[in-house]
Design a protein around this motif. Sequence first.
Motif, PDB file in Angstrom:
ATOM      1  N   GLU A  18       1.944  -4.035  -5.905  1.00 26.72           N
ATOM      2  CA  GLU A  18       1.989  -4.035  -7.365  1.00 26.72           C
ATOM      3  C   GLU A  18       3.436  -4.315  -7.757  1.00 26.72           C
ATOM      4  N   ALA A  23       5.014  -1.007 -13.303  1.00 26.68           N
ATOM      5  CA  ALA A  23       4.139  -0.919 -12.135  1.00 26.68           C
ATOM      6  C   ALA A  23       3.943   0.497 -11.621  1.00 26.68           C
ATOM      7  N   LYS A  26       0.669   2.276 -11.584  1.00 23.68           N
ATOM      8  CA  LYS A  26      -0.377   1.830 -10.647  1.00 23.68           C
ATOM      9  C   LYS A  26      -0.386   2.650  -9.355  1.00 23.68           C
ATOM     10  N   SER A  29      -3.745   4.831  -8.641  1.00 27.79           N
ATOM     11  CA  SER A  29      -4.925   4.048  -8.259  1.00 27.79           C
ATOM     12  C   SER A  29      -4.768   3.475  -6.857  1.00 27.79           C
TER      13      SER A  29
END
Length: 445
Positions: A18, A23, A26, A29
């Motif tokens: 990512e 970023a 992220k 996840s």
Amino acid sequence: MNEIEKVLQKLRDTKALEFGVGALKKVPSMFEKFFPGKTAVVVADKITYDIAGETVYNCLRNAGIRTEPSFIFTDPGLYAEWTYLEQLESYLKERDAIAVAVGVGVINDLTKLASSHLGRRYLIVGTAASMDGYTAYGASITYHGNKQTFDCRAPIGMVMDPAIAAKAPNKITASGYGDLIAKIPSGADWIIADGVGSESIDKFAFSLIRRNLNEALADPDAIASGDVTAVGKLAYGLIMSGFAMQSMLSSRPSSGAEHLFSHYWDMEGLCYNSRHVSHGFSVAVGTLVSVACIEFLLKKDFSMFDIDNAVSRWPEWESMEAAIRKVFDGMPDHLARGLAESRSKYIDKNGVRKQLEALKIHWPELGQKIQNQIIPFNDVRERLKRAGAPYEPEMIGVSRKKLRTTFRAIPYMRNRFTNIDLIHRAGLMDEAEAYLFGAGGYFEC
């Protein structure tokens, strides 16, 4: 499918990247994807925890992921050394948790090897465009005073926010610039090794570095000023360099003669102003010497080279060993490494003849390929200066006399064919030394 997805398909270890402003959100996840139901532990130092570690920790908790208390190195003298590795490994061993490393090269390498020892994978959140080792196979750790690369898998996932990287101190980003511009001569070294039949070029790995290299290095002024776009390009280029190494489980795509200067000084524990000299800074100086050596070679017409004379001067192993012992006299660690590396790459007179014959046959086509790869010495020097990286050896505490001594040791430092190996096998070391360090040379002393 975008470029990142295509690259990730060819890698063994890293399965997600990512990259972009914002970023960090992220991270949860990505963690859930690779470690569902697992507990996370953030690993950082005091600086990187403040920069991004606390944010990552809160993101993980807010996403409902179980977290252990963060492991934060507090020693201001922290570096990638075995004692610190043992501290982290001991902490992780007591907890069934997956490390989320937040930081630069030191944090990444310590977490990489500690996780490997425990049979675990990990994530890395990079906080600076400081080096290309984030996504590389292996970890560089100092063990018993000797910096070594230990086999271990690259992170399964990486996150990088260029806006965070752009806020890093200039010297850290400049170190990354030094590490990336080293791909100019290291690429030329690989072309030379391929041309003489020593080590074939891997097209995927070579192109992965080359395709973004010029753009990433194009604006050293913007990089020095902390421009997010420019630093982002630098960071992306470094990540791709790491992927290239990962794809081959080798540093060959990103490391040539210039890195051997750094390795030599690392073994001495090179410090300047009471601080360890960064990898990128020592490599920057090595890059200058390597580019100068390549320019020396390009001034030769190897299509007319006297191979018989060079082969007649090539020593048998016993004489080579004696020369190595003389070069590393009083330096037991260097000597042990020099003997081991040189013995494994030593070839006899017939082998040298075959390499020089290949060079002669393929010149000037090979010379043109090398010329297309490199940029002029003065251009490299100016770019380093503008980026805030060292552009004279004295700027990292290396005198010109010491640089000259190091140059003589480089053929014995590693089992890897570089431009200086070609100079050595062609019997041109004395001439190259005079070119570099003699009157009017780039490093006159």
